[in-house]
Design a protein around this motif. Structure first.
Motif, PDB file in Angstrom:
ATOM      1  N   GLU A   1      16.251  35.560  38.119  1.00 54.83           N
ATOM      2  CA  GLU A   1      16.483  36.528  39.193  1.00 54.83           C
ATOM      3  C   GLU A   1      16.800  37.912  38.622  1.00 54.83           C
ATOM      4  O   GLU A   1      16.329  38.938  39.121  1.00 54.83           O
ATOM      5  N   ILE A   2      17.608  37.928  37.550  1.00 54.54           N
ATOM      6  CA  ILE A   2      17.934  39.200  36.901  1.00 54.54           C
ATOM      7  C   ILE A   2      16.673  39.856  36.355  1.00 54.54           C
ATOM      8  O   ILE A   2      16.453  41.062  36.508  1.00 54.54           O
TER       9      ILE A   2
ATOM     10  N   LEU B   1      19.526  32.203  37.668  1.00 56.12           N
ATOM     11  CA  LEU B   1      20.121  33.533  37.652  1.00 56.12           C
ATOM     12  C   LEU B   1      19.442  34.437  36.619  1.00 56.12           C
ATOM     13  O   LEU B   1      19.218  35.627  36.865  1.00 56.12           O
TER      14      LEU B   1
ATOM     15  N   LYS C   1      23.222  30.913  46.862  1.00 57.63           N
ATOM     16  CA  LYS C   1      22.089  31.767  46.500  1.00 57.63           C
ATOM     17  C   LYS C   1      21.879  32.792  47.609  1.00 57.63           C
ATOM     18  O   LYS C   1      21.707  32.454  48.778  1.00 57.63           O
TER      19      LYS C   1
ATOM     20  N   LEU D   1      24.154  40.675  39.388  1.00 63.60           N
ATOM     21  CA  LEU D   1      24.007  39.265  39.012  1.00 63.60           C
ATOM     22  C   LEU D   1      24.543  39.006  37.610  1.00 63.60           C
ATOM     23  O   LEU D   1      25.109  37.942  37.331  1.00 63.60           O
TER      24      LEU D   1
ATOM     25  N   LYS E   1      28.173  38.546  37.819  1.00 64.50           N
ATOM     26  CA  LYS E   1      28.503  37.200  38.299  1.00 64.50           C
ATOM     27  C   LYS E   1      28.426  36.175  37.169  1.00 64.50           C
ATOM     28  O   LYS E   1      29.263  35.276  37.062  1.00 64.50           O
TER      29      LYS E   1
ATOM     30  N   ILE F   1      17.645  38.564  47.368  1.00 64.62           N
ATOM     31  CA  ILE F   1      17.675  39.816  46.619  1.00 64.62           C
ATOM     32  C   ILE F   1      16.871  40.856  47.389  1.00 64.62           C
ATOM     33  O   ILE F   1      15.732  40.657  47.750  1.00 64.62           O
TER      34      ILE F   1
ATOM     35  N   THR G   1      29.054  31.163  42.903  1.00 64.32           N
ATOM     36  CA  THR G   1      27.983  31.704  42.058  1.00 64.32           C
ATOM     37  C   THR G   1      26.949  30.643  41.743  1.00 64.32           C
ATOM     38  O   THR G   1      25.748  30.905  41.729  1.00 64.32           O
TER      39      THR G   1
ATOM     40  N   THR H   1      20.899  45.255  41.303  1.00 65.24           N
ATOM     41  CA  THR H   1      20.967  43.809  41.525  1.00 65.24           C
ATOM     42  C   THR H   1      21.013  43.070  40.196  1.00 65.24           C
ATOM     43  O   THR H   1      21.741  42.084  40.046  1.00 65.24           O
TER      44      THR H   1
END
Length: 778
Positions: A158-159, A155, A114, A174, A177, A117, A110, A170
């Protein structure tokens, strides 16, 4: 045998639910036409609303601030949010972070791995959301602290990006994770920091889901605003589409295999239960029970921590305090298991249970803070915690886990502690284990009693109980900490007998043990309280063993005590008691020896020098002039590093000489002694300008009637008929004037130069009055 004929198509039409076409899927920010709708015999393809991507993005990421702050309509008070943020900052500062962090193989993937997405195949959804087999991989990998924290921030971004691009699944994947990282307690000291960073992401996800469902409830599909939800809305006011979206989120989270991520994700969106039902208590208690299934004590403690935080977002009418009582009860059970398995492995901790308990300590503190947050519920909480029948009637002999008791005492109202002081002391006495120092619990009770010092019941019995408990302590530091907490009460109620016995016991223990820095610090606190309480230093010095205890102290603690003593002593107009003068002289000398006066920039050094100067200036031996001059001689030898003091000594010597002249007695020898004292002292002053002033002060002639308003102009040498001494003083003054011009001249400002000119004029006018100097030139 005949089988019954069945019309399957007719049965399907009879029992199938009617399907209604919708313009957009529940989690899309705009209308979507990707789902196909058929009737009758046409095959049906089901599209998961969590997976379906929005065909249009209605607003850019930069314009959406949902993840950056608590939603204004979410039922989380601003005060609770600030309190949580502040507590988390302190939590991260409390435990030092290791430079390298050992993580499990799954956590390493994690942190280091990477993945791009984008669109994910629908048939792999279950595998992605429930990738539990990765956790079975053995071995640990090492990553740097900075890399770990940086990846968590990535992260989070990204979320956020996935959410605003319409890819809800997604974002959820994430987030799972991130939640899985909290299963890894390999590096215990890093876990609090990991918790803060991970739960920040959980809160962000929860806020976005809340806003999404709230938008569904308030707006129609075409963007028309239907209603505005109030903070205390009810579930029956929520439309069906918003409820379906909300239900779908909870079901997706319920499908996560691992227990810990499932709990964290449900807690993150837990306030959304309000869209489905008005009473969320059962769901909250269900999660409390689920946390009992987490075997790791550290992970379970912080999971309860997050549960309590999420419950704070709800209106109090929806939660009550049942979850708090159950959480602290479960925490006590875990702590008892840790205590009973001392020296054996518990979770990831082999023998180092004190580290485990210290890491769990903030969760206990926060829980107790929330339990006693509402002042109207104090009585109910005391009963439900089985602490007593009521705030006025507590149980005294029911043992508690020491660390839990500490934070309970910290949060208990002062009035409750003062009215049940004796019972609480007995409760502390029977609650002794290694989770927390018992002496600190005694200290906490003492601090609470001092807050309401006038409300304490049965003071004599309380102090007797405290002294008895302190005497049992074999370690000096524990003994002193307990007594220090109750010293204000003893002094407030003038309990001289108790004070005398305590000082006697303290001195006896000090003589038999090597005193550490921590013990000196606590002893310093006790002594300073004594000094502050009494007005007369003579009474303080007369206390049994006070001077003896002071002699045992050393280092910075002794210096601080000495400064307090001199501050108290110099508040009076004069100090004339010989015994007090002698003791204060020893105190001042001790302060001088412990302070480095070469560092003149230090504020502490300057304050110490000012206090010694004030002490010397305040001493008055009355008509015993010889004794006072002897005192000045002793001061010059004892305080050789204090230049400002030397000037005061010269002033005092001139004052004594002037007093001797005014008595009109045969004090010629005494006056000579004063002048000799000055002749020896003045050259020790480094500034030539100051020396010049003092030489003139000693030798200058002025009317004796000016005494004592301005003794700086006293006729010390000339008026006493000491022409030879006046000659020597003038010679020294002229030499100083020459050195001032050569050495100090370049560094002087215009104002200083004017002062030197004035001194030169005064010197010249004085030379005209001295016999034999009118013909001399310099």
């Amino acid at each position: 045998m005949e089988f019954k004929l069945r019309d399957y198509r007719a049965e399907e039409e009879a029992y199938s639910l009617t399907r209604v076409s919708v313009s957009s899927h529940p989690l899309s920010s705009s209308s979507s036409s990707s789902s196909s709708h058929t009737q009758d015999n046409v095959s049906i393809e089901f599209f998961d609303p969590l997976r379906a991507l929005s065909t249009e993005i209605s607003e850019p990421v930069e314009d959406t601030l949902v993840a950056e702050k608590y939603p204004v309509s979410q039922p989380a008070s601003h005060l609770s949010a600030k309190e949580w943020t502040s507590f988390n900052k302190l939590l991260m500062q409390r435990f030092p972070l290791p430079k390298m962090i050992s993580v499990s193989a799954s956590s390493s993937k994690t942190i280091k791995g990477k993945k791009a997405i984008g669109e994910l195949p629908a048939n792999t959804q279950s595998d992605e959301l429930n990738d539990s087999e990765k956790l079975t991989e053995k071995g640990f990998k090492t990553v740097s602290q900075q890399e770990y924290i940086k990846r968590l921030h990535e992260l989070k971004d990204e979320i956020k990006r996935s959410w605003h691009s319409g890819d809800r699944v997604t974002s959820l994947k994430l987030s799972i994770k991130v939640a899985r990282l909290l299963m890894d307690t390999c590096v215990a000291q890093f876990y609090p920091t990991l918790f803060v960073l991970a739960t920040d992401i959980m809160d962000m996800l929860g806020d976005m889901v809340w806003e999404r469902i709230k938008e569904k409830a308030e707006f129609a599909d075409d963007g028309t605003k239907v209603c505005t939800l109030s903070d205390d809305f009810e579930a029956n006011s929520i439309c069906l589409e918003a409820k379906e979206t909300c239900n779908n989120w909870f079901r997706k989270i319920a499908s996560i295999h691992e227990l810990l991520p499932r709990i964290y994700l449900e807690l993150a969106i837990f306030p959304c239960w309000r869209f489905l039902c008005d009473d969320v208590t059962d769901n909250l208690m269900r999660l409390v029970m689920m946390i009992r299934g987490i075997s790791d004590p550290l992970a379970s403690a912080y999971c309860r921590f997050f549960l309590i935080h999420c419950a704070q977002k709800l209106p109090q009418r929806d939660t009550g305090h049942g979850h708090l009582i159950n959480c602290i009860g479960d925490q006590k059970i875990v702590l008892r298991q840790i205590i009973s398995t001392k020296g054996t492995k518990y979770g990831n901790f082999l023998g180092d249970h004190k580290l485990l308990i210290s890491l769990m300590e903030p969760t206990i503190e926060y829980t107790m803070r929330c339990i006693f947050k509402d002042p109207n519920k104090i009585a109910d909480m005391i009963v439900r915690l089985e602490l007593g029948k009521s705030p006025l009637e507590l149980y005294g002999k029911v043992p508690w886990i020491s660390i839990v008791l500490h934070y309970l005492l910290k949060e208990l109202p002062t009035e409750v502690v003062c009215s049940n002081a004796l019972e609480i002391l007995r409760l502390v006495d029977c609650s002794s284990d290694y989770t927390f120092d018992q002496c600190l619990n005694y200290k906490m009770v003492g601090l609470k009693l001092c807050e309401g010092i006038d409300q304490v019941n049965t003071v004599d019995a309380v102090i007797d109980e405290v002294i008895q408990a302190a005497t049992k302590k074999k370690i000096l530091d524990e003994y002193l900490k307990i007594l220090d907490a109750y010293m204000d009460i003893i002094l407030h109620y003038n309990m001289d007998r108790s004070l005398s016995s305590i000082l006697s016991e303290i001195f006896e223990r000090l003589c038999n043990e090597v005193v550490t820095e921590d013990e000196l610090s606590t002893l310093q606190s006790i002594v300073v309280k004594l000094i502050t309480h009494f007005d007369d230093m003579k009474y303080i010095f007369d206390l049994n063993y006070f001077v003896d205890i002071l002699d045992v102290m050393h280092g910075s603690s002794r210096s601080i005590v000495c400064m307090h003593i001199l501050t108290k002593a110099t508040r009076n107009n004069h100090i004339d008691d010989p015994t007090t003068v002698k003791l204060l002289f020893d105190v001042a000398q001790s302060l001088h020896d412990n302070v480095d006066f070469s560092n003149t920039r230090s504020d502490d050094n300057q304050q110490a020098e000012r206090l010694v100067v004030r002490f010397v200036d305040k001493v008055d031996h009355g008509m015993e002039l010889d004794r006072h001059l002897t005192f000045l001689v002793e001061c010059r030898g004892a305080f050789s590093s204090m230049n400002d003091l030397k000037e005061i000594l010269v002033h005092s010597s001139n004052l004594l000489a002037t007093r001797a002249l005014r008595e009109k007695k045969n004090n010629l020898n005494f006056i000579k002694s004063c002048i000799t004292f000055n002749e020896v002292t003045i050259p020790c002053i480094p500034s030539y300008a100051r020396q010049l002033i003092l030489y003139l002060e000693t030798a200058e002639v002025k009317s004796c009637k000016l005494w004592p308003a301005n003794y700086s102009g006293s006729r010390v040498s000339l008026f006493g008929g000491l022409i030879s001494h006046a000659d020597g003083l003038l010679d020294s003054a002229v030499c100083c004037l020459q050195k001032v011009s050569l050495v100090d001249g370049l560094r002087k400002s215009n104002e200083d130069a004017d002062g030197i000119v004035s001194l030169t004029r005064k010197l010249c006018s004085f030379m005209l009055l001295v016999p034999g100097y009118s013909y001399l030139t310099y």
